[in-house]
Design a protein around this motif. Structure first.
Motif, PDB file in Angstrom:
ATOM      1  N   ASN A 215     -22.084 -21.941  -0.179  1.00 16.12           N
ATOM      2  CA  ASN A 215     -22.470 -20.614   0.502  1.00 16.12           C
ATOM      3  C   ASN A 215     -21.839 -19.397   0.349  1.00 16.12           C
ATOM      4  OD1 ASN A 215     -20.129 -20.889   1.912  1.00 16.12           O
ATOM      5  ND2 ASN A 215     -21.112 -22.070   3.547  1.00 16.12           N
ATOM      6  N   MET A 216     -22.153 -18.416   0.820  1.00 16.37           N
ATOM      7  CA  MET A 216     -21.459 -16.924   0.270  1.00 16.37           C
ATOM      8  C   MET A 216     -20.047 -16.804   0.458  1.00 16.37           C
ATOM      9  SD  MET A 216     -22.841 -13.071   1.216  1.00 16.37           S
ATOM     10  CE  MET A 216     -24.305 -13.228   0.263  1.00 16.37           C
ATOM     11  N   PHE A 217     -19.453 -17.437   1.694  1.00 20.44           N
ATOM     12  CA  PHE A 217     -17.966 -17.207   1.780  1.00 20.44           C
ATOM     13  C   PHE A 217     -17.285 -18.077   0.612  1.00 20.44           C
ATOM     14  CE2 PHE A 217     -17.819 -20.804   4.738  1.00 20.44           C
ATOM     15  CZ  PHE A 217     -16.700 -21.402   4.172  1.00 20.44           C
ATOM     16  N   MET A 218     -17.705 -19.060   0.179  1.00 22.80           N
ATOM     17  CA  MET A 218     -17.206 -19.978  -0.556  1.00 22.80           C
ATOM     18  C   MET A 218     -17.265 -19.281  -2.046  1.00 22.80           C
ATOM     19  SD  MET A 218     -18.676 -23.585   0.830  1.00 22.80           S
ATOM     20  CE  MET A 218     -18.190 -24.689   0.042  1.00 22.80           C
ATOM     21  N   ALA A 219     -18.851 -18.645  -2.316  1.00 25.46           N
ATOM     22  CA  ALA A 219     -18.671 -17.928  -3.705  1.00 25.46           C
ATOM     23  C   ALA A 219     -17.717 -16.859  -3.658  1.00 25.46           C
ATOM     24  CB  ALA A 219     -20.175 -17.275  -3.713  1.00 25.46           C
ATOM     25  N   ILE A 220     -17.589 -16.070  -2.449  1.00 26.55           N
ATOM     26  CA  ILE A 220     -16.626 -14.910  -2.700  1.00 26.55           C
ATOM     27  C   ILE A 220     -15.245 -15.466  -2.875  1.00 26.55           C
ATOM     28  CG2 ILE A 220     -15.335 -13.137  -1.205  1.00 26.55           C
ATOM     29  CD1 ILE A 220     -18.587 -12.899  -0.219  1.00 26.55           C
ATOM     30  N   ASN A 221     -14.973 -16.584  -2.119  1.00 26.45           N
ATOM     31  CA  ASN A 221     -13.501 -17.027  -2.445  1.00 26.45           C
ATOM     32  C   ASN A 221     -13.320 -17.506  -4.036  1.00 26.45           C
ATOM     33  OD1 ASN A 221     -12.256 -19.930  -2.547  1.00 26.45           O
ATOM     34  ND2 ASN A 221     -11.418 -18.965  -0.781  1.00 26.45           N
ATOM     35  N   ASP A 222     -14.514 -18.075  -4.391  1.00 28.33           N
ATOM     36  CA  ASP A 222     -14.421 -18.511  -6.029  1.00 28.33           C
ATOM     37  C   ASP A 222     -14.249 -17.262  -6.873  1.00 28.33           C
ATOM     38  OD1 ASP A 222     -14.526 -20.720  -7.752  1.00 28.33           O
ATOM     39  OD2 ASP A 222     -16.536 -20.181  -8.050  1.00 28.33           O
ATOM     40  N   ALA A 223     -14.916 -16.034  -6.543  1.00 35.32           N
ATOM     41  CA  ALA A 223     -14.837 -15.002  -7.303  1.00 35.32           C
ATOM     42  C   ALA A 223     -13.336 -14.300  -7.170  1.00 35.32           C
ATOM     43  CB  ALA A 223     -15.877 -13.984  -6.730  1.00 35.32           C
ATOM     44  N   MET A 224     -12.805 -14.322  -6.010  1.00 30.06           N
ATOM     45  CA  MET A 224     -11.637 -14.091  -5.884  1.00 30.06           C
ATOM     46  C   MET A 224     -10.350 -14.962  -6.637  1.00 30.06           C
ATOM     47  SD  MET A 224     -11.268 -12.018  -2.173  1.00 30.06           S
ATOM     48  CE  MET A 224     -11.715 -13.319  -1.213  1.00 30.06           C
ATOM     49  N   ARG A 225     -10.658 -16.409  -6.635  1.00 27.96           N
ATOM     50  CA  ARG A 225      -9.751 -17.232  -7.077  1.00 27.96           C
ATOM     51  C   ARG A 225     -10.051 -16.877  -8.647  1.00 27.96           C
ATOM     52  NH1 ARG A 225     -11.468 -21.111  -5.044  1.00 27.96           N
ATOM     53  NH2 ARG A 225      -9.645 -21.730  -3.746  1.00 27.96           N
ATOM     54  N   THR A 226     -10.972 -16.993  -9.274  1.00 30.31           N
ATOM     55  CA  THR A 226     -11.233 -16.242 -10.652  1.00 30.31           C
ATOM     56  C   THR A 226     -10.669 -15.263 -11.147  1.00 30.31           C
ATOM     57  OG1 THR A 226     -13.476 -17.221 -10.369  1.00 30.31           O
ATOM     58  CG2 THR A 226     -13.231 -16.246 -12.435  1.00 30.31           C
ATOM     59  N   ALA A 227     -10.684 -14.055 -10.324  1.00 33.86           N
ATOM     60  CA  ALA A 227     -10.084 -12.846 -10.670  1.00 33.86           C
ATOM     61  C   ALA A 227      -8.567 -12.986 -10.520  1.00 33.86           C
ATOM     62  CB  ALA A 227     -10.683 -11.843  -9.525  1.00 33.86           C
ATOM     63  N   LEU A 228      -7.881 -13.744  -9.610  1.00 29.81           N
ATOM     64  CA  LEU A 228      -6.409 -13.834  -9.397  1.00 29.81           C
ATOM     65  C   LEU A 228      -6.181 -14.604 -10.568  1.00 29.81           C
ATOM     66  CD1 LEU A 228      -6.562 -14.508  -5.522  1.00 29.81           C
ATOM     67  CD2 LEU A 228      -5.314 -12.623  -6.885  1.00 29.81           C
ATOM     68  N   LYS A 229      -6.806 -15.740 -11.105  1.00 37.00           N
ATOM     69  CA  LYS A 229      -6.342 -16.495 -12.196  1.00 37.00           C
ATOM     70  C   LYS A 229      -6.558 -15.784 -13.434  1.00 37.00           C
ATOM     71  CE  LYS A 229      -7.713 -21.170 -11.350  1.00 37.00           C
ATOM     72  NZ  LYS A 229      -8.991 -22.079 -11.257  1.00 37.00           N
ATOM     73  N   SER A 230      -7.466 -14.950 -13.774  1.00 33.09           N
ATOM     74  CA  SER A 230      -7.613 -14.549 -14.955  1.00 33.09           C
ATOM     75  C   SER A 230      -6.784 -13.029 -15.270  1.00 33.09           C
ATOM     76  CB  SER A 230      -9.161 -13.878 -15.149  1.00 33.09           C
ATOM     77  OG  SER A 230      -9.664 -13.296 -14.222  1.00 33.09           O
ATOM     78  N   ASP A 231      -6.250 -12.559 -14.030  1.00 32.27           N
ATOM     79  CA  ASP A 231      -5.369 -11.206 -14.102  1.00 32.27           C
ATOM     80  C   ASP A 231      -4.041 -11.330 -13.155  1.00 32.27           C
ATOM     81  OD1 ASP A 231      -4.540  -8.601 -13.696  1.00 32.27           O
ATOM     82  OD2 ASP A 231      -6.496  -7.699 -13.035  1.00 32.27           O
ATOM     83  N   ASP A 232      -2.957 -11.470 -13.999  1.00 24.27           N
ATOM     84  CA  ASP A 232      -1.758 -11.602 -13.145  1.00 24.27           C
ATOM     85  C   ASP A 232      -1.456 -10.515 -12.389  1.00 24.27           C
ATOM     86  OD1 ASP A 232      -1.216 -14.064 -14.387  1.00 24.27           O
ATOM     87  OD2 ASP A 232      -0.059 -13.185 -15.959  1.00 24.27           O
ATOM     88  N   SER A 233      -2.128  -9.418 -12.569  1.00 23.63           N
ATOM     89  CA  SER A 233      -1.646  -8.086 -11.867  1.00 23.63           C
ATOM     90  C   SER A 233      -2.506  -8.084 -10.586  1.00 23.63           C
ATOM     91  CB  SER A 233      -1.879  -7.020 -12.658  1.00 23.63           C
ATOM     92  OG  SER A 233      -3.112  -6.559 -12.374  1.00 23.63           O
ATOM     93  N   ALA A 234      -3.370  -8.908 -10.436  1.00 25.34           N
ATOM     94  CA  ALA A 234      -4.307  -8.853  -9.134  1.00 25.34           C
ATOM     95  C   ALA A 234      -3.813  -9.314  -7.834  1.00 25.34           C
ATOM     96  CB  ALA A 234      -5.583  -9.543  -9.405  1.00 25.34           C
TER      97      ALA A 234
END
Lengths: 322, 398
Positions: A2-21
């Protein structure tokens, strides 16, 4: 997902791919009131995912400062209604930093997330749609997703976009909207509308949670009147995709725009003005705006206030009957 | 105050210092530091001849630059809003002397002096004031928005107090980049005036900085008037270094460049060591009015301004030290000042040779594609269709 999980997943992806995030806001370390940041502190540590005091102006300024060192800041404002203390920071600092410094500094790495919109019982200060205020500010991008797949792709785009972005999340859809969200890393381009359902008679434009209301209105128009609606999700409110709407209206000759925010000076007014300028000779009927009333967002009158599918159906019918 | 201006007798006995061949002397600092929840630094500073000459040069350049800007504004060559820094020169110079350029500086709209000490040339500052293409912000910022990426000068902010939480974010960036807990951090200084001191966001930022032990200095330049309102009329707490409540603070004489330098070294050391933020009050005075529309004498007397000029002038204090330490003679200083006056006039003349940026610059630097342009920090502009540029080749009315 659902949407909150998708947003969670997006932020996880962002935090994983960018150390400065980094991700911060009120109660985000515990997952946030809508659970969007659940588990992220455990995964990325308390230095990268942390709670802030309840001070939106400070949160925004803090995020702008961090982002202006060339890093990625994801700030959560707990409800879009609370973004107004941060209005000055976003409008006067975030939006103008690049311009006034002659392109030496910018806070392009800043994304502010905030849940917006009606939820049935939110009342005056947990229901508003403040997108139009920010569309009046060149330098900011304003983005609103309609479902989990869009939410993940658009949020990742916002986080990685080199301009400061405000991402309004339709809180009514956090749990209710479910989709097959791709697990990998993907983005959806900003500034591009999407034709959700092609049609020939009336162009219907909306964004966010209103897309579901509009889909229902379009179905109703089809089944009851045989009207073929072209339903478009604007997705990025600013800079908005003028070309897609213009092309559609040139084809249909009719336009209905709908949003939950009050009608006066809502973003529908901007779309109507631009389309009447660019498509004047193609229009078969006056452009219709189906919006919230010019009242505070009401508590007990919410059902009456919201631009539901029936009001939109009426407007679609009106453009065809004109 | 006048008695306190007496230069320490020790200043007259310069001795060879360990640093190379330069001559240095120790000076007593006439106005006491005051500590709030901390022991203030010693009332003494050592300075070399070269250092004092450098301070004198920069402070005098700022002074002359501001006087020239005043004239250019009145001649309508500088438009917009213009806030002059003369009287407050020791603060910018003292901070710069205590900091490295890895430390971040963010300040108010009264930013010309800070721009100069952070490395921008007088000419580039004049060009920015004139709105010309080679100005420090390429002519697009103006008086209140001078920046210097290469020296981490995050510019002047026009909204009173808005720079302070941004400064907290800059401090967080230092902390986030630190590799080991024990490493010394660079700091960020968020400067604001006594007029901004009661903005809620100053406290919001200080609270976060203290909570997370960020290396942020909250530095209040107290020039005694927030626009036309004196500190006693605007602030319940007029001892601004105590406004942080349980956050420690120090009071520094902002008219004494060596006091500012020593005080700021002390604060930088404290904040950079991971102890959290510190409040600083720099007591100063602005000679001009708040902005160009304020003659500066409707809420204070001419005598008050004259008295400060005669008794507390920051440049005179540096000169006095140079002379009394035997580093320079008054004649030598006169010659130096003559040359600096000429330097400012030449810079102004050269600045005026330039011109405003191209019209197309109206809509650049709003959005970007993120692609780099050349070697500088500039990023390629993106012109979304919603930015509707007037097409003056076709229609003058749109």
């Amino acid at each position: 997902m659902n949407m909150f999980m998708a947003i969670n997943d997006a932020m996880r992806t962002a935090l994983k791919s960018d150390d400065s995030a980094v991700l911060f806001g009120e109660d985000v370390a515990f997952g946030g009131v809508f659970r969007c940041s659940m588990g992220l502190r455990d995964e990325f540590g308390k230095n990268r995912v942390f709670n802030t005091p309840l001070c939106e102006q400070g949160i925004a300024g803090f995020g702008i400062g961090y982002a202006s060192t060339g890093r990625t800041a994801i700030a959560e404002v707990q409800f879009a209604d609370y973004i107004f203390p941060a209005f000055d920071q976003l409008v006067n600092e975030a939006a103008k930093m690049r311009y006034r410094s002659g392109n030496q500094f910018n806070c392009g790495g800043l994304t502010v997330r905030a849940p917006y919109g009606a939820i049935g019982h939110g009342g005056h200060y947990h229901s508003q749609s403040p997108e139009a205020y920010f569309t009046h500010t060149p330098g900011l991008k304003v983005v609103i997703p309609r479902d989990p797949i869009q939410a993940k792709g658009l949020l990742l785009s916002c986080i990685r976009d080199p301009n400061p972005c405000i991402f309004f999340e339709p809180k009514a859809l956090y749990r209710g909207s479910v989709g097959d969200v791709p697990v990998g890393d993907y983005t959806i381009p900003l500034g591009k509308a999407e034709i959700v359902q092609p049609g020939t008679d009336v162009t219907v434009v909306g964004w966010g949670a209103q897309m579901h209301v509009l889909a229902k209105a379009c179905d109703m128009a089809q089944s009851e009147m045989g009207i073929s609606c072209e339903l478009i999700d604007l997705r990025t409110i600013v800079p908005w995709d003028i070309a897609t709407i213009v092309d559609s209206v040139k084809k249909t000759g009719r336009l209905v725009v709908s949003h939950e925010a009050p009608k006066t000076s809502g973003f529908a007014a901007e779309i109507a003005a631009t389309i009447s300028d660019k498509c004047f000779l193609y229009l078969e009927a006056p452009i219709q705006r189906v919006c919230g009333y010019d009242t505070p967002f009401p508590l007990v009158f919410e059902k009456c206030y919201v631009p539901d599918h029936l009001k939109n159906f009426e407007a679609i019918k009106h453009t065809v009957d004109f | 105050m006048q008695a306190a201006m007496k230069i320490a007798t020790r200043a007259g006995v310069p001795h060879k210092a360990a640093r190379g061949f330069s001559t240095s002397a120790t000076f007593d600092l006439p106005v006491d530091f005051k500590g709030h929840l901390c022991e203030p630094p010693p009332q003494q500073a050592e300075a070399t001849k070269e250092e004092l000459l450098e301070y004198h040069k920069n402070m005098f350049l700022i002074r002359r630059m501001e006087i020239a800007a005043d004239g250019e504004y009145k001649a309508r060559n500088i438009r917009g809003f213009c806030h002059l820094y003369d009287g407050q020169e020791a603060i910018a110079q003292g901070i710069e002397a205590a900091f490295t350029r890895e430390d971040d500086v963010i300040t108010t709209y009264r930013c010309h002096g800070m721009a100069l000490v952070r490395g921008s040339s007088v000419q580039a500052i004049f060009e920015e004031l004139l709105g010309f293409r080679n100005g420090v912000s390429r002519g697009k910022g103006g008086s209140m928005h001078m920046y210097n990426k290469s020296s981490n000068f995050y510019g002047g902010a026009a909204i009173v107090g808005a720079q302070v939480p941004i400064g907290a974010g800059l401090g967080f960036s230092h902390k986030y980049r630190r590799e080991n807990e024990s490493d010394k951090m660079n700091v960020s200084i968020a400067m604001y005036g006594d007029g901004s001191a009661n903005q809620g966001q100053v406290w919001e930022a200080a609270n976060m900085a203290a909570l997370w032990k960020l290396p942020v200095i909250f530095a209040c330049e107290n020039n005694e008037y927030g626009m036309g309102t004196s500190v006693n009329r605007s602030s319940y707490i007029t001892e601004y270094y105590k406004q942080g409540n349980t956050i420690p603070g120090i009071f520094i004489d902002g008219m004494d460049v060596l006091a500012v330098r020593e005080g700021m070294k002390f604060v930088k050391d404290y904040c950079g060591s991971g102890n959290g933020p510190m409040y600083v009050e720099l007591k100063t005075y602005r000679y001009h009015g708040h902005s160009m529309s304020d003659p500066g004498i409707s809420y204070r007397t001419r005598d008050e301004v004259t008295n400060v000029r005669q008794s507390r002038d920051p440049i005179e204090l540096v000169k006095k030290r140079l002379v009394e330490a035997g580093f320079s003679t008054e004649d030598e200083l006169k010659e130096i000042e003559k040359a600096l006056r000429k330097e400012v006039q030449d810079a102004l003349k050269a600045a005026k040779e330039s011109s405003v940026p191209d019209d197309s610059e109206l809509a650049t630097d709003i959005y970007t594609t993120g692609k780099k342009m050349g070697d500088g920090p500039r990023l390629e502009s993106e012109m979304p269709s919603v930015v509707r540029m007037p097409d003056i080749t076709n229609n003058l009315h749109y």
